[in-house]
Design an enzyme around this catalytic site. Structure first.
Site, short mmCIF file in Angstrom:
data_model
loop_
_atom_site.label_atom_id
_atom_site.label_comp_id
_atom_site.label_asym_id
_atom_site.label_seq_id
_atom_site.Cartn_x
_atom_site.Cartn_y
_atom_site.Cartn_z
N HIS A 185 19.40 0.38 -0.25
CA HIS A 185 17.97 0.71 -0.24
C HIS A 185 17.14 -0.54 0.09
O HIS A 185 16.23 -0.47 0.92
CB HIS A 185 17.55 1.28 -1.59
CG HIS A 185 16.08 1.58 -1.68
ND1 HIS A 185 15.49 2.66 -1.06
CD2 HIS A 185 15.06 0.89 -2.29
CE1 HIS A 185 14.19 2.65 -1.29
NE2 HIS A 185 13.91 1.59 -2.04
N CYS B 151 0.82 -1.21 0.00
CA CYS B 151 0.00 0.00 0.00
C CYS B 151 0.85 1.26 0.00
O CYS B 151 0.39 2.33 -0.41
CB CYS B 151 -0.95 0.01 1.21
SG CYS B 151 -0.11 0.00 2.81
#
Length: 426
Positions: free
Chosen positions: A97, A50
């Site tokens: 990352h 989401c």
């Protein structure tokens, strides 16, 4: 070899954009295969939640623009609009990352635990799609290991802070006494499970779980003494609900303005608190226009979440150090791995030359040659053949002015400082 991490998240794109870039579970395998077919990506994985949609890739060369164009085309988006909110990390930065994401350091909720499970699902789907190779596979394993270390060695996961926790905290601000409230939860995934746990702990009067399949809704409902219904039963249950929290993987809204208006009339306009955690959204945005509805999206929870993060900031600093160390260690091991193939080829070449000279020596011995002379010739022949190719290449490098390569060769062959200088070749 080049690693790329490309995507959008809650920091760079609104929920409206994120829901358009999201991949459904049913799309992932086909999308991964198309991604590898139509770009230079040899290996690929997709993480879609989401709060983010990210592509993790391994390529011969960095071609992020082609991947971004593919992503825009796949979701039928304007490339310039997507480029404006996308980010690209390459090689070392891509490795770091991924490790930050898996450790919860890049999440809306600092240190939230769900993302690691979602990352593992991305890994499993890529394996199923056949787009996960040895390099990206190693990166995922290193990422999981680092994330586990962050969880074990820091306090970043202490004190429950999550989107689910934030939603319930917001409900507590609106309803002074949750013991009198009834809640309708739409979906039966991990987020809704957390919401149900928090509501149950707060003593909510009645909880109803609605899902596409009644079996899954019942499994979750049983854990908290709740009731299970199908999605088709929501209109009847809506009128009884003070709190509605939804998180499904539906591509179309589950609750529309008309259904909520009807429920409000039956409730005699008693307010309803709604939180839509899903991306794409489960509740039509127009529902928020109704006077007696307090509708929040996942982005609206950010302020609530910020209030609960102070205790994790110190742990985050320690976690960042672990991630940096994990990324450095992975890249070091990867570079070492790259040398393995060269060393293997060099050893095979040396063994082939050895076998050739040994076979020649044995033939001479068989013809009655002197053992002393045969051994001397074996040593000379083997030495000459082993040194021939390096000698030719060193002379060529010197002629081309590649003095730095000569220095590397001296280090490679461990030549001591007393060896002849190459200054005359400069």
């Amino acid at each position: 070899m080049a690693f790329i991490a490309l995507g959008i998240n809650h920091k760079t794109a609104s929920v409206d954009v994120r829901e358009r870039v999201a991949f459904t579970p049913e799309q992932l395998v086909e999308a991964l295969q198309l991604l590898c077919q139509r770009t230079a990506s040899r290996e690929a994985a997709i993480l879609s939640t989401c709060n983010r949609s990210e592509l993790y890739l391994e390529q011969d060369s960095l071609t992020a623009d082609a991947v971004l164009a593919w992503l825009a085309d796949y979701h039928q988006l304007n490339l310039d609009d997507l480029r404006a909110c996308a980010y690209v990390h390459q090689d070392d930065a891509a490795v770091r990352h991924m490790m930050r994401v898996a450790s919860g350091l890049d999440s809306m909720v600092l240190g939230e635990p769900q993302i690691l499970g979602q990352m593992k699902s991305a890994y499993a789907v890529a394996r199923e799609a056949g787009t996960l190779g040895p390099l990206l596979g190693r990166l995922f394993q290193a990422t999981f290991s680092t994330a586990k270390q962050v969880r074990t060695d820091t306090a970043i996961g202490e004190n429950p802070v999550s989107v689910a926790f934030a939603a319930v905290s917001l409900a507590k601000q609106i309803f002074s006494d949750l013991h009198r409230s009834q809640a309708l939860l739409i979906g039966a995934g991990e987020t809704i499970s957390l919401v149900a746990r928090h509501l149950h702990d707060q003593g909510v009067k009645r909880i109803v779980v609605a899902n596409r399949t009644l079996e899954r809704a019942s499994t979750l409902a049983e854990q908290f003494g709740a009731h299970a219904i199908l999605l088709s039963d929501i209109p009847q249950e809506l009128a009884n609900s003070d709190i509605v929290i939804s998180s499904t993987a539906s591509q179309l809204p589950i609750l529309g303005k008309g259904a909520v208006e009807s429920a409000l009339k039956r409730r005699k306009h008693k307010p309803i608190f709604m939180v839509d955690i899903a991306v794409p959204r489960d509740i039509e945005p127009q529902v928020g226009e109704l006077d007696d509805v307090y509708l929040y999206t996942v982005d609206d929870l950010h302020e609530v979440i910020e209030e609960n993060l102070k205790s994790r900031q110190g742990a985050a600093e320690a976690a960042e150090e672990l991630v940096a160390a994990g990324a450095d260690d992975f890249m070091l091991r990867l570079r070492e791995l790259a040398a393995v193939d060269v060393l293997k080829a060099y050893r095979q070449q040396g063994e082939r030359l050895r076998d050739e000279e040994l076979a020649k020596a044995l033939r001479v011995l068989g013809n009655g040659g002197s053992a002393e002379e045969v051994l001397a010739q074996l040593a000379r022949g083997l030495t000459n053949k082993l040194l021939h190719a390096p000698s030719v290449q060193l002379k060529k490098l010197s002629a081309d002015g590649r003095v730095e390569a000569l220095a590397v060769a001296q280090e490679l062959f461990a030549l001591d400082e007393g060896a002849p200088s190459n200054k005359g070749l400069q």
